[in-house]
Design an enzyme around this catalytic site. Sequence first.
Site, short mmCIF file in Angstrom:
data_model
loop_
_atom_site.label_atom_id
_atom_site.label_comp_id
_atom_site.label_asym_id
_atom_site.label_seq_id
_atom_site.Cartn_x
_atom_site.Cartn_y
_atom_site.Cartn_z
N LYS A 191 0.97 -1.27 0.08
CA LYS A 191 -0.05 0.05 0.07
C LYS A 191 0.91 1.26 -0.05
CE LYS A 191 -3.83 0.28 2.51
NZ LYS A 191 -4.76 0.18 3.74
N ALA B 229 12.26 7.03 -2.90
CA ALA B 229 13.37 6.05 -2.77
C ALA B 229 12.96 4.77 -3.20
CB ALA B 229 13.56 5.79 -1.25
N TYR C 175 7.90 -6.44 -1.53
CA TYR C 175 8.82 -5.29 -1.45
C TYR C 175 9.41 -4.89 -2.70
CZ TYR C 175 12.25 -2.33 0.28
OH TYR C 175 13.22 -0.95 0.28
#
Length: 321
Positions: free
Chosen positions: A92, A115, A146
Amino acid sequence: MKKILIAGAAGFLGSHLCDRFIAEGYYVIGMDNLLTGNIKNIEHLFELPNFKFYHHDITTFVHVPDDLDYILHFASPASPIDYLKMPIQTLKVGALGTHNLLGLAKAKKARILVASTSEIYGDPEVHPQTEEYWGHVNSVGPRGVYDEAKRFLESITMAYHNAHAVETRMIRIFNTYGPRMRLDDGRVLPTFMRQAIEGEDLTIFGDGSQTRSFCYVDDLVEGIYQLLLSDYHLPMNIGNPSEISMSDFAEEIIKLTGTSQKVVYHDLPVDDPKQRCPDITKAKTILGWTPKIDREEGLKRTYKFFKEILDKKAADNSTKV
């Protein structure tokens, strides 16, 4: 006074970025939901007239009443122990959170730096990793939450750049370390440090031949600062290309800490990359950036930080007995 919003301000990297931009004379607005961040990392800034903190989750609508010149998006669980425990939150913040901050950048006409990570390369088949390498990622594996969150982050950032002329910058961060890392975040460096200081055997997953490249946090922050102020909008690797195997790294930690533990080996986790080393040609040629702090010096500084924390913890526990 230039104004900058730093999302993920209470985290390891975010807090160092707050310090840097305060030192450069910026008005810093920190934002964090404190899911993995620690408010103690930025408490020293609360009394400053040019710092403001919002306790807010950027996966919901982000409102900042002030004008903004810059936005830094460093809000995300970043260690395997965190994103494996919080897969939905990780996805999210990479998707909804990035979308919200890009919308804010568009509305404020602010430049935004997002990032990304070396994890977008997955378990790489190209070594060292250049920005042109598309990666080798298992989208449905445990690390995919991730990896794919960051790949989407890059895609939507480029879409806002192309479709809305938003000024965007993208950094791909390689392993970074230094003070304010959490000892319990599951990454190899703080884990080795904690194990060595507390007298435990050092745990290596795999046969120890897999490699990592460690960049000291001050060098990374300098690279972020230079990239934000540059004219380069495509992804850029920032990291230290000094590569070391996990077996050799464990021996460095044992030597540094003066302990006598042995190294124990366990099975390698699924999709754990065998090699990780940045090609920093672009950073060198475009920014004139190279890391300045070698691993020996960086580890000494980090060891001092961790040792003080663990010594205080041990002292506190002894007074409770």
